[in-house]
Every structure is written in C-alpha cells, then in structure tokens.
Design a protein around this motif. Structure first.
Motif, PDB file in Angstrom:
ATOM      1  N   GLY A   1       0.819  -1.216   0.000  1.00 14.49           N
ATOM      2  CA  GLY A   1       0.000   0.000   0.000  1.00 14.49           C
ATOM      3  C   GLY A   1       0.846   1.256   0.000  1.00 14.49           C
ATOM      4  O   GLY A   1       0.537   2.227  -0.702  1.00 14.49           O
ATOM      5  N   LEU A   2       1.940   1.238   0.767  1.00 11.51           N
ATOM      6  CA  LEU A   2       2.841   2.389   0.789  1.00 11.51           C
ATOM      7  C   LEU A   2       3.468   2.599  -0.582  1.00 11.51           C
ATOM      8  O   LEU A   2       3.509   3.725  -1.096  1.00 11.51           O
ATOM      9  CB  LEU A   2       3.920   2.193   1.849  1.00 11.51           C
ATOM     10  CG  LEU A   2       4.945   3.303   1.992  1.00 11.51           C
ATOM     11  CD1 LEU A   2       4.293   4.636   2.326  1.00 11.51           C
ATOM     12  CD2 LEU A   2       5.968   2.928   3.060  1.00 11.51           C
TER      13      LEU A   2
ATOM     14  N   GLU B   1       2.300   1.716  -3.495  1.00  9.03           N
ATOM     15  CA  GLU B   1       1.276   2.202  -4.436  1.00  9.03           C
ATOM     16  C   GLU B   1       1.030   3.700  -4.254  1.00  9.03           C
ATOM     17  O   GLU B   1       0.917   4.437  -5.235  1.00  9.03           O
ATOM     18  CB  GLU B   1      -0.021   1.421  -4.241  1.00  9.03           C
ATOM     19  CG  GLU B   1       0.073  -0.013  -4.720  1.00  9.03           C
ATOM     20  CD  GLU B   1      -1.114  -0.867  -4.308  1.00  9.03           C
ATOM     21  OE1 GLU B   1      -1.977  -0.382  -3.518  1.00  9.03           O
ATOM     22  OE2 GLU B   1      -1.170  -2.028  -4.747  1.00  9.03           O
ATOM     23  N   ARG B   2       0.937   4.164  -3.014  1.00  4.84           N
ATOM     24  CA  ARG B   2       0.699   5.596  -2.765  1.00  4.84           C
ATOM     25  C   ARG B   2       1.884   6.444  -3.207  1.00  4.84           C
ATOM     26  O   ARG B   2       1.707   7.517  -3.793  1.00  4.84           O
ATOM     27  CB  ARG B   2       0.379   5.820  -1.288  1.00  4.84           C
ATOM     28  CG  ARG B   2      -0.977   5.246  -0.898  1.00  4.84           C
ATOM     29  CD  ARG B   2      -1.401   5.624   0.508  1.00  4.84           C
ATOM     30  NE  ARG B   2      -0.486   5.208   1.541  1.00  4.84           N
ATOM     31  CZ  ARG B   2      -0.489   4.022   2.141  1.00  4.84           C
ATOM     32  NH1 ARG B   2      -1.371   3.104   1.789  1.00  4.84           N
ATOM     33  NH2 ARG B   2       0.368   3.743   3.096  1.00  4.84           N
TER      34      ARG B   2
ATOM     35  N   LEU C   1       1.910   6.671  -7.009  1.00  3.37           N
ATOM     36  CA  LEU C   1       0.874   7.584  -7.505  1.00  3.37           C
ATOM     37  C   LEU C   1       1.345   9.035  -7.485  1.00  3.37           C
ATOM     38  O   LEU C   1       0.885   9.852  -8.281  1.00  3.37           O
ATOM     39  CB  LEU C   1      -0.401   7.454  -6.666  1.00  3.37           C
ATOM     40  CG  LEU C   1      -1.280   6.247  -6.965  1.00  3.37           C
ATOM     41  CD1 LEU C   1      -2.407   6.146  -5.936  1.00  3.37           C
ATOM     42  CD2 LEU C   1      -1.852   6.337  -8.370  1.00  3.37           C
ATOM     43  N   LEU C   2       2.263   9.347  -6.586  1.00  2.00           N
ATOM     44  CA  LEU C   2       2.829  10.699  -6.496  1.00  2.00           C
ATOM     45  C   LEU C   2       4.077  10.866  -7.356  1.00  2.00           C
ATOM     46  O   LEU C   2       4.742  11.897  -7.304  1.00  2.00           O
ATOM     47  CB  LEU C   2       3.161  11.024  -5.033  1.00  2.00           C
ATOM     48  CG  LEU C   2       1.958  11.092  -4.096  1.00  2.00           C
ATOM     49  CD1 LEU C   2       2.427  11.182  -2.648  1.00  2.00           C
ATOM     50  CD2 LEU C   2       1.071  12.273  -4.454  1.00  2.00           C
TER      51      LEU C   2
END
Length: 73
Positions: free
Chosen positions: A46-47, A49-50, A53-54
């Motif tokens: 999850g980290l 992926e976030r 995205l940035l």
C-alpha cells in the motif's frame, strides 16, 4: 512507524527528511528485527502504491537495519 512498533521489537526508530536535488527523501530505520528477505505485505504494498501515484520511489532494505526510503519529486 506502525509496522516498526508491531513487528520489529525495535528500541529505536529514526526518521529523517532531507532534500536531494529536487527530490524530498524520507527515511525510516529501526534497530529491531530485520528479516533476511523483505516481503511486501499489505502495508509495504500500500505504501509503494501511494508513493508511485505521487511519481515517487520506495526502497526497502533489511541490512544492517530495516530501512524504508521514500523519494518524492
């Protein structure tokens, strides 16, 4: 920070934020249990992926200490 508390049995967690050219780099290192092989479970996945995205990068290593580095433009 949550994973360090839950899983590492660390006595110390060090966080640093620095600039590297146009990037901002956040590094977290703990002195607790570091697995020989890093497995991306829900938290690290999850980290990653976030961060992606940035437009950033996530680097994780376990030697000599478990270290998570987030690099953002």
């Amino acid at each position: 920070m949550t994973n360090a508390i839950k899983h590492s049995e660390a006595q110390q967690l060090t966080l640093s934020v620095r600039r590297d050219g146009t990037d901002t780099v956040l590094t977290g290192t703990n002195d607790g249990y570091a697995p020989k092989v890093v497995t991306f479970g829900h938290g690290l996945t999850g980290l990653r992926e976030r961060v992606e995205l940035l437009g950033g990068q996530l680097n994780v290593s376990s030697s000599p200490y478990f270290t998570v580095e987030v690099r953002l433009p």
